[in-house]
Design a protein around this motif. Structure first.
Motif, mmCIF file in Angstrom:
data_model
loop_
_atom_site.group_PDB
_atom_site.id
_atom_site.type_symbol
_atom_site.label_atom_id
_atom_site.label_comp_id
_atom_site.label_asym_id
_atom_site.label_seq_id
_atom_site.Cartn_x
_atom_site.Cartn_y
_atom_site.Cartn_z
ATOM 1 N N GLY A 1 -4.042 4.288 16.938
ATOM 2 C CA GLY A 1 -5.212 3.842 17.683
ATOM 3 C C GLY A 1 -6.515 3.992 16.925
ATOM 4 N N ARG A 2 -6.510 4.810 15.869
ATOM 5 C CA ARG A 2 -7.717 4.995 15.066
ATOM 6 C C ARG A 2 -7.739 4.087 13.834
ATOM 7 N N ILE A 3 -6.762 3.200 13.737
ATOM 8 C CA ILE A 3 -6.708 2.261 12.612
ATOM 9 C C ILE A 3 -7.226 0.906 13.095
ATOM 10 N N PRO A 4 -8.363 0.433 12.594
ATOM 11 C CA PRO A 4 -8.943 -0.813 13.090
ATOM 12 C C PRO A 4 -7.996 -2.003 13.060
ATOM 13 N N MET A 5 -7.094 -2.072 12.091
ATOM 14 C CA MET A 5 -6.187 -3.207 12.020
ATOM 15 C C MET A 5 -5.035 -3.087 13.012
ATOM 16 N N GLY A 6 -4.946 -1.973 13.714
ATOM 17 C CA GLY A 6 -4.068 -1.876 14.869
ATOM 18 C C GLY A 6 -2.598 -1.612 14.623
ATOM 19 N N ARG A 7 -2.248 -1.166 13.433
ATOM 20 C CA ARG A 7 -0.846 -0.851 13.169
ATOM 21 C C ARG A 7 -0.738 0.235 12.114
ATOM 22 N N ALA A 8 0.432 0.861 12.069
ATOM 23 C CA ALA A 8 0.705 1.816 11.004
ATOM 24 C C ALA A 8 0.894 1.066 9.696
ATOM 25 N N GLY A 9 0.663 1.767 8.597
ATOM 26 C CA GLY A 9 0.883 1.160 7.296
ATOM 27 C C GLY A 9 2.345 1.191 6.905
ATOM 28 N N THR A 10 2.673 0.395 5.904
ATOM 29 C CA THR A 10 4.013 0.398 5.325
ATOM 30 C C THR A 10 3.879 0.567 3.816
ATOM 31 N N THR A 11 4.967 0.894 3.177
ATOM 32 C CA THR A 11 4.917 1.027 1.721
ATOM 33 C C THR A 11 4.543 -0.294 1.057
ATOM 34 N N ASP A 12 4.901 -1.404 1.665
ATOM 35 C CA ASP A 12 4.532 -2.707 1.108
ATOM 36 C C ASP A 12 3.020 -2.863 0.972
ATOM 37 N N ASP A 13 2.267 -2.220 1.867
ATOM 38 C CA ASP A 13 0.815 -2.356 1.857
ATOM 39 C C ASP A 13 0.184 -1.736 0.611
ATOM 40 N N LEU A 14 0.889 -0.835 -0.039
ATOM 41 C CA LEU A 14 0.317 -0.085 -1.155
ATOM 42 C C LEU A 14 0.737 -0.601 -2.527
ATOM 43 N N GLU A 15 1.810 -1.342 -2.571
ATOM 44 C CA GLU A 15 2.358 -1.733 -3.878
ATOM 45 C C GLU A 15 1.377 -2.576 -4.689
ATOM 46 N N GLY A 16 0.702 -3.505 -4.047
ATOM 47 C CA GLY A 16 -0.174 -4.417 -4.761
ATOM 48 C C GLY A 16 -1.305 -3.711 -5.480
ATOM 49 N N VAL A 17 -1.991 -2.799 -4.787
ATOM 50 C CA VAL A 17 -3.107 -2.103 -5.427
ATOM 51 C C VAL A 17 -2.604 -1.180 -6.528
ATOM 52 N N MET A 18 -1.420 -0.617 -6.353
ATOM 53 C CA MET A 18 -0.853 0.228 -7.404
ATOM 54 C C MET A 18 -0.551 -0.595 -8.658
ATOM 55 N N VAL A 19 -0.011 -1.788 -8.483
ATOM 56 C CA VAL A 19 0.259 -2.660 -9.627
ATOM 57 C C VAL A 19 -1.055 -3.033 -10.309
ATOM 58 N N PHE A 20 -2.057 -3.375 -9.531
ATOM 59 C CA PHE A 20 -3.362 -3.719 -10.080
ATOM 60 C C PHE A 20 -3.913 -2.580 -10.938
ATOM 61 N N LEU A 21 -3.865 -1.360 -10.421
ATOM 62 C CA LEU A 21 -4.423 -0.222 -11.150
ATOM 63 C C LEU A 21 -3.582 0.153 -12.366
ATOM 64 N N ALA A 22 -2.292 -0.128 -12.313
ATOM 65 C CA ALA A 22 -1.418 0.143 -13.454
ATOM 66 C C ALA A 22 -1.588 -0.900 -14.550
ATOM 67 N N SER A 23 -2.044 -2.063 -14.178
ATOM 68 C CA SER A 23 -2.106 -3.184 -15.121
ATOM 69 C C SER A 23 -3.435 -3.227 -15.863
ATOM 70 N N ASP A 24 -3.487 -4.105 -16.858
ATOM 71 C CA ASP A 24 -4.719 -4.292 -17.617
ATOM 72 C C ASP A 24 -5.764 -5.091 -16.841
ATOM 73 N N GLU A 25 -5.400 -5.579 -15.663
ATOM 74 C CA GLU A 25 -6.360 -6.292 -14.823
ATOM 75 C C GLU A 25 -7.467 -5.361 -14.330
ATOM 76 N N SER A 26 -7.191 -4.064 -14.312
ATOM 77 C CA SER A 26 -8.158 -3.090 -13.802
ATOM 78 C C SER A 26 -8.757 -2.265 -14.936
ATOM 79 N N VAL A 27 -8.859 -2.847 -16.111
ATOM 80 C CA VAL A 27 -9.214 -2.102 -17.314
ATOM 81 C C VAL A 27 -10.581 -1.418 -17.228
ATOM 82 N N PHE A 28 -11.483 -1.893 -16.363
ATOM 83 C CA PHE A 28 -12.818 -1.293 -16.263
ATOM 84 C C PHE A 28 -12.977 -0.432 -15.011
ATOM 85 N N ALA A 29 -11.879 -0.125 -14.349
ATOM 86 C CA ALA A 29 -11.920 0.694 -13.131
ATOM 87 C C ALA A 29 -11.460 2.108 -13.451
#
Length: 266
Positions: free
Chosen positions: A224-252
């Motif tokens: 109820g405290r999550i504005p998007m109205g649902r619990a998270g799943t592991t799928d929700d995190l994979e994309g940002v992890m790939v981004f940060l692991a990759s050279d696409e995030s080289v300046f972060a």
């Protein structure tokens, strides 16, 4: 046996297969299950060679075998175990240039408000969550310095940045320490090619929080405290992890990426 996928699911699985991490060597702690397993599997699907590190050696073997990765028995709270795991990989030419610091514990039924918190629960929680992060990052950095740099990603928590952990003093403070550790190491090694970022996941229904998942009232209060109205799943995190692991995030580096359905925006 062939699996019949709907067009949408087939497209989604296809989109998650790529080469964004080709040439990378990744190590993920807590990779036998939950968020760690999902992220390690996704890294493998994106072309990285992946070391599945976990103190559950059998679980790590099973997870690594399913994706063609390598199992690394590792207790993150034990420096000999952490150092030995990295050394064994290095001896075979597997020096990780991507490390996800994900292993953690949350002692439900024992962690409490500070006036009621036992010192042993505090110590056991911090030993894994904060000391474990320190040891993993320490040995990750040592290896990365030999290969010209890399990316370290910490799995943080909403409890580290707002009062979500009022009844989990040990857990919330250990995660807050992890966030601080990430910023400090990012500043220290930025000019040496090592990036450190923290991902704040949502309330994610994995084995770590099975006590809450099984309690409809407690679960409803959190969701109820999550504005998007649902619990998270592991799928929700994979994309940002790939981004940060990759050279696409080289300046972060030194940044916190909230992927929590808006939970920490309120």
């Amino acid at each position: 046996m062939a699996v019949d996928l709907s067009d949408g699911e087939e497209s989604r699985q296809s989109a998650r297969m790529g080469t964004r991490l080709a040439g990378k060597t990744a190590l993920v702690t807590g990779a036998a299950a939950g968020i760690g397993r999902a992220v390690a599997d996704r890294f493998a699907a994106e072309g990285a060679r992946v070391a599945y590190a976990d103190r559950d050696a059998d679980g790590a073997v099973a997870a690594a075998g399913a994706s063609g990765g390598r199992a690394v028995p590792m207790d993150v709270a034990d420096e000999d175990s952490v150092a030995g795991g990295f050394a064994a990989l290095a001896a075979d030419g597997w020096v990780p240039d991507v490390v996800v610091v994900n292993a953690g514990v949350q002692l439900f039924g024992q962690d409490a408000e500070i006036a009621d918190l036992d010192l042993d629960v505090w110590r056991r929680t911090h030993e894994v969550n904060l000391t474990g992060a320190f040891l993993t990052v320490k040995h990750a950095v040592r290896g990365m310095l030999t290969v010209g740099g890399g990316s370290i990603v910490l799995t943080g928590s909403p409890t580290a940045v707002r009062g979500e952990g009022a009844e989990f003093t040990a857990y919330a403070s250990s995660k807050a320490g992890m966030h601080g550790l990430g910023r400090t190491v990012a500043a220290a090694y930025a000019r040496r090619g090592i990036r450190v970022n923290t991902v704040v996941p949502p309330y994610t229904e994995t084995g770590l929080v099975s006590t809450l998942t099984a309690d409809p009232v407690a679960r409803a209060a959190i969701v109820g405290r999550i504005p998007m109205g649902r619990a998270g799943t592991t799928d929700d995190l994979e994309g940002v992890m790939v981004f940060l692991a990759s050279d696409e995030s080289v300046f972060a580096t030194g940044a916190t990426f909230a992927v929590d359905g808006g939970m920490t925006t309120l």
